[in-house]
Scaffold this active site. Sequence first.
Site, PDB file in Angstrom:
ATOM      1  CD  GLU A  50      -2.956  -1.314   2.197  1.00 34.08           C
ATOM      2  OE1 GLU A  50      -3.009  -0.392   3.042  1.00 34.08           O
ATOM      3  OE2 GLU A  50      -3.730  -2.276   2.213  1.00 34.08           O
ATOM      4  CD  GLU A 165      -5.229  -7.857   1.228  1.00 32.10           C
ATOM      5  OE1 GLU A 165      -6.187  -7.118   1.541  1.00 32.10           O
ATOM      6  OE2 GLU A 165      -4.057  -7.559   1.483  1.00 32.10           O
TER       7      GLU A 165
END
Length: 245
Positions: A50, A165
């Site tokens: 991220e 994910e």
Amino acid sequence: FFKENFSSNGAYVSKEIMNQRLESMIKNTFDAIKTQYPKLNLYAYDVCNELFLNDGGGLREPGGPPGSHWAAVYGANNDEFIINAFTYARKYAPAGCKLYINDYNEYIDAKTNDIYNIAMKLKELGVIDGIGMQSHLATSYPSASVYKKGLEKFLSTGLEVSITELDITESSQNSQAQADLFKAIFEMAVENADQIPSFTVWGTNDSISWRGSQTPLLFSSGYNPKKAYEAVMSIDVPSAPSVTT
């Protein structure tokens, strides 16, 4: 971690000191894994996660939101710490452990380009093995074609690509739209299985999902299979070729 004397009231340290702390953290992490889990086959490791602005367009900035301490130390849009992190990870990771960069909203064009560009830079240095696509999707966006465009861009790097994910939110319980999108994503993985070694659905049933109110998984509460589960299980997966020894 980023401040002098490790104090929240301290000034930010220099890049040189931060490099030392970064290397120490990575070295100690791999040492701890080896010591505490000696039988673990650590097949892959997310070195950086991220990194970029929510919808892309550059690295997270010092002031945020969310604020980046890395940018506060190294300067805005300075990727030095990323290169250093992967370099240190390559130095200390166990043999055979693949090194990944991982992010969300990876199918948005600007963010796709951010991830692609840094991945190619790291590949040139020989310190990265794969790209992780978090894949927190919705039936409203992205479409299968939008997602596929991002996936194909990442596959074009020649690196591994893992779906890390996956969940797909929906506005109505057990929708066909959710089933169709789950099936499309799984089919993309099957079609590119030689380059996609890992596929993770982000939870086992809706009741324990971080986005449970939007019923994003293959099973509802109580592990009742949804249309999405049936759609995924209907995919024709080629059997592995037989090997004679």
